[in-house]
Motif scaffolding. Structure first.
Motif, short mmCIF file in Angstrom:
data_model
loop_
_atom_site.label_atom_id
_atom_site.label_comp_id
_atom_site.label_asym_id
_atom_site.label_seq_id
_atom_site.Cartn_x
_atom_site.Cartn_y
_atom_site.Cartn_z
N LYS A 232 0.85 -1.20 0.00
CA LYS A 232 0.00 0.00 0.00
C LYS A 232 0.87 1.24 0.00
CE LYS A 232 -3.45 2.56 2.68
NZ LYS A 232 -4.22 2.61 3.94
N GLY A 233 0.53 2.23 -0.85
CA GLY A 233 1.19 3.52 -0.83
C GLY A 233 2.52 3.53 -1.55
N ASP A 240 22.14 2.16 -0.83
CA ASP A 240 23.55 2.22 -1.26
C ASP A 240 23.87 3.56 -1.91
OD1 ASP A 240 26.06 1.11 -1.31
OD2 ASP A 240 25.78 0.08 -3.22
N GLY A 241 23.31 4.62 -1.35
CA GLY A 241 23.58 5.97 -1.83
C GLY A 241 22.71 6.44 -2.97
N ALA A 242 21.90 5.55 -3.55
CA ALA A 242 21.07 5.92 -4.70
C ALA A 242 19.62 6.14 -4.27
CB ALA A 242 21.13 4.83 -5.76
N PRO A 243 18.99 7.25 -4.69
CA PRO A 243 17.59 7.50 -4.36
C PRO A 243 16.67 6.53 -5.10
CG PRO A 243 18.37 9.17 -5.88
CD PRO A 243 19.57 8.35 -5.50
N ILE A 244 15.55 6.16 -4.46
CA ILE A 244 14.63 5.21 -5.07
C ILE A 244 13.22 5.50 -4.57
CG2 ILE A 244 15.00 3.52 -3.22
CD1 ILE A 244 14.58 1.30 -5.29
N THR A 245 12.24 5.25 -5.43
CA THR A 245 10.83 5.35 -5.07
C THR A 245 10.18 4.01 -5.37
OG1 THR A 245 10.75 7.72 -5.58
CG2 THR A 245 8.65 6.54 -5.49
N VAL A 246 9.46 3.45 -4.39
CA VAL A 246 8.82 2.15 -4.56
C VAL A 246 7.34 2.27 -4.20
CG1 VAL A 246 8.85 -0.30 -3.99
CG2 VAL A 246 10.98 1.01 -3.92
N SER A 247 6.47 1.85 -5.12
CA SER A 247 5.02 1.94 -4.90
C SER A 247 4.41 0.56 -4.75
CB SER A 247 4.36 2.67 -6.07
OG SER A 247 4.86 3.98 -6.18
N TRP A 263 11.37 6.71 3.90
CA TRP A 263 10.48 7.68 4.53
C TRP A 263 9.20 7.80 3.71
CZ3 TRP A 263 15.16 8.84 2.27
CH2 TRP A 263 15.13 9.62 1.12
N ASN A 264 8.20 8.36 4.34
CA ASN A 264 6.88 8.51 3.72
C ASN A 264 6.56 9.99 3.58
OD1 ASN A 264 4.23 8.43 2.89
ND2 ASN A 264 3.45 7.41 4.72
N GLU A 265 6.57 10.49 2.35
CA GLU A 265 6.26 11.90 2.08
C GLU A 265 4.80 12.11 1.72
OE1 GLU A 265 8.80 13.37 -0.96
OE2 GLU A 265 10.60 13.42 0.29
N SER A 266 4.03 11.05 1.59
CA SER A 266 2.64 11.16 1.15
C SER A 266 1.70 11.48 2.31
CB SER A 266 2.21 9.85 0.48
OG SER A 266 2.06 8.83 1.47
N ASP A 267 0.42 11.59 1.98
CA ASP A 267 -0.60 11.89 2.99
C ASP A 267 -1.31 10.64 3.49
OD1 ASP A 267 -0.09 14.63 2.81
OD2 ASP A 267 -1.45 14.85 1.10
#
Length: 281
Positions: A232-233, A240-247, A263-267
């Motif tokens: 969910k979300g 390892d130093g690389a930014p990532i977004t997982v949905s 971290w969670n930036e969503s609402d």
């Protein structure tokens, strides 16, 4: 007349103060008795709860494995020993006993707060979740300590985790709750521990808006691989130093000894199942 009135007043005050002192003495004498009676009643209640787990575990196939552990409930001055002999006493039943006092051999002891024991018994939280902590020095309402002289191995600790699940979960198949109000905070968010044994650790994270997971550098690199299954979300992180977004609908694999944080930036809350496995897990 004035002298007589003064004398009467003095005598009255003296008698009044004596009465107050007598009441105070009486109250101080009664209070410990009342506290002892309350503890006795609660201890009987705790023992009844523990006996339901003993009876249930007699029917558990894992009861064929010999084990002796202690249980301590400080609020009621309660100390018991769980003795599992491995002796079969029926078609699918093994000998498991609850004895007064802590074990007389070096072993593990569960130290459980009364309200936590009741919550586990009411299936509001499971035992492994009640023990959840990021570091060994962290507080947990259900904890384990070793009797002096006991030096457990990693295999011993892994076996105890599995035992904790099976002993403190009633029925078969074993079912435990996972929902926001059945979590404890660890690693920066709400966590429910599913199951631990050697080579396998599983749990559920409920990351609320604004929460950060594994922010502390000491917990960012584990000596075993892990996989996060997003259910969910959307979570953001650095691996390892690389930014990532997982949905949701995706999984992320994190190799052993690789630093990572989330971290969670969503609402809305983010939910994921974490699977830790392999050597060292």
């Amino acid at each position: 007349m004035k002298t007589l009135n003064t004398l009467i007043a003095t005598l009255f005050c003296g008698l009044f103060m004596m009465s107050i002192c007598a009441q105070r003495i009486s109250a101080s004498e009664v209070t410990p008795d009342a506290e002892n009676k309350t503890k006795t009643v609660l201890k009987i209640e705790v023992e009844k709860i523990l006996n339901t787990y003993i009876e249930d575990y007699r029917n558990d196939r894992h009861a064929k494995e010999k084990r002796i552990v202690g249980i301590e409930v400080p609020e009621v001055d309660g100390k018991w020993t769980i003795k599992i002999t491995g002796k079969k006493i029926g078609e699918k039943k093994w000998e498991v006993n609850l004895l007064e006092g802590l074990p007389n051999i070096p072993t593990y002891v569960y130290r459980i707060e009364l309200e936590t024991l009741k919550a586990i018994n009411n299936e509001e939280i499971n035992a492994l979740t009640a023990q959840a902590k990021a570091f060994s020095s962290d507080y947990a309402p259900m904890d384990v300590y070793e009797i002096k002289g006991y030096k457990p191995t990693e295999d011993d600790d892994s076996a105890l985790n599995a035992f904790s699940f099976h002993f403190w979960t009633k029925g078969f198949p074993e079912v435990i709750p996972f929902r926001p109000d059945a979590t404890r905070r660890a690693h920066g968010s709400g966590v429910t521990i599913f199951y631990y044994e050697k080579g396998l650790r599983t749990g559920w994270y409920n990351i609320l808006p604004g929460e950060r997971v594994r922010e502390d550098a000491r917990e960012q690199a584990m000596p075993f691989p892990m996989m996060g299954v997003m259910i969910k979300g959307t979570a953001k992180g650095i691996v390892d130093g690389a930014p990532i977004t997982v949905s949701e609908g995706n999984t992320v694999f994190i190799p052993a000894n690789v630093h990572h944080k989330w971290w969670n930036e969503s609402d809305e809350s983010v939910e994921l199942i974490l699977i830790m496995f392999g050597k060292g897990a």
